[in-house]
Scaffold this motif. Structure first.
Motif, PDB file in Angstrom:
ATOM      1  N   ARG A  60       0.862  -1.176   0.000  1.00 58.13           N
ATOM      2  CA  ARG A  60       0.000   0.000   0.000  1.00 58.13           C
ATOM      3  C   ARG A  60       0.898   1.225   0.000  1.00 58.13           C
ATOM      4  N   LEU A  61       0.588   2.165  -0.892  1.00 58.17           N
ATOM      5  CA  LEU A  61       1.378   3.385  -1.045  1.00 58.17           C
ATOM      6  C   LEU A  61       0.487   4.621  -0.939  1.00 58.17           C
ATOM      7  N   GLY A  62       1.056   5.716  -0.468  1.00 66.00           N
ATOM      8  CA  GLY A  62       0.348   6.992  -0.490  1.00 66.00           C
ATOM      9  C   GLY A  62      -0.731   7.108   0.567  1.00 66.00           C
ATOM     10  N   LEU A  63      -1.485   8.212   0.480  1.00 57.27           N
ATOM     11  CA  LEU A  63      -2.430   8.554   1.544  1.00 57.27           C
ATOM     12  C   LEU A  63      -3.883   8.541   1.111  1.00 57.27           C
ATOM     13  N   ASP A  64      -4.138   8.346  -0.195  1.00 58.45           N
ATOM     14  CA  ASP A  64      -5.536   8.418  -0.642  1.00 58.45           C
ATOM     15  C   ASP A  64      -6.250   7.066  -0.611  1.00 58.45           C
ATOM     16  N   GLY A  65      -5.529   5.997  -0.260  1.00 59.05           N
ATOM     17  CA  GLY A  65      -6.162   4.682  -0.138  1.00 59.05           C
ATOM     18  C   GLY A  65      -6.349   3.942  -1.450  1.00 59.05           C
ATOM     19  N   ASN A  66      -5.949   4.565  -2.570  1.00 56.48           N
ATOM     20  CA  ASN A  66      -6.205   3.953  -3.885  1.00 56.48           C
ATOM     21  C   ASN A  66      -5.007   3.239  -4.488  1.00 56.48           C
ATOM     22  N   ASN A  67      -3.822   3.426  -3.898  1.00 55.76           N
ATOM     23  CA  ASN A  67      -2.618   2.863  -4.502  1.00 55.76           C
ATOM     24  C   ASN A  67      -2.172   1.617  -3.727  1.00 55.76           C
ATOM     25  N   PHE A  68      -2.722   0.466  -4.137  1.00 58.98           N
ATOM     26  CA  PHE A  68      -2.348  -0.788  -3.483  1.00 58.98           C
ATOM     27  C   PHE A  68      -2.425  -1.915  -4.507  1.00 58.98           C
TER      28      PHE A  68
END
Length: 205
Positions: A60-68
């Motif tokens: 899981r990457l980033g803070l918006d919850g969409n990049n996994f």
């Protein structure tokens, strides 16, 4: 404040092992900043364990919850990648990759056995590494005359900004991360300085 100020991640690599009926599950947890980091670690894992039956993973990457992303890598659907991702999410982590390498031991574990093995291996690796709280930063580029370096650095230190990279010449460039909770105040102060170009970096890694 409604805006998120911090996130949780890991800042060191860890390894854990789980065994079940002859199969070995080696879990590796890594802090990652990009999909390139993920690709490098997966490639490294395949080089280190060329005879392993499976290299399953989730990140899981980033803070918006969409990049996994998660992968069962040939295991029955939903038995490996999702349980690994579930452990990352249960701890509320981001910028984290977990790879679980399986050496097959000759006995089929069945769907419940596989889910338990991948989940336990991932959970153990994540339990062994300290979880760290990091300030959410917004990246900006500053361009200014060398004579202003001192004034700029005073503000950078005062607002606990991170210097990501800098190019010091007669005309300087600096890429900084500004804590989101101090952003308005920082921009107000930095724009008070003369002849400085301030631009937000749109592609925030």
């Amino acid at each position: 404040m409604s805006e998120q100020e911090f996130y949780y991640t890991i800042d060191q690599n860890t390894t854990a092992e789980f065994k079940d009926r002859g199969s070995r599950f080696l879990a590796y947890a890594f802090p990652v900043q990009s999909t390139d980091d993920f690709k490098n670690y997966l490639q490294q894992s395949k080089k280190e364990h060329p005879k392993a039956a499976h290299h399953c993973f989730a990140y899981r990457l980033g803070l918006d919850g969409n990049n996994f992303r998660s992968s069962d890598n040939g295991e029955p659907s939903g038995t490996a990648g999702k349980p690994i991702l579930g452990q990352i999410d249960s701890k509320g982590l981001t910028n984290v990759l977990v790879i679980v390498v399986r050496y097959f031991g000759g006995t089929l574990l069945g769907v419940p056995g596989l889910i338990n093995a991948y989940k336990t291996a991932a959970a153990t690796a994540l339990q062994l590494t300290p979880i760290v709280q990091k300030v959410i930063e917004v990246n900006y580029q500053l361009q200014f005359d060398y004579t202003q370096m001192n004034d700029i650095m005073i503000l950078v230190k005062k607002f606990n900004c991170t210097v990501i990279e800098q190019e010091v010449q007669l005309f300087c460039k600096m890429k900084i991360g500004v804590p989101v909770i101090r952003l308005k105040e920082f921009l107000f102060k930095i724009n008070d300085l003369r002849d400085i170009e301030v631009s937000k970096i749109l592609n925030q890694d």
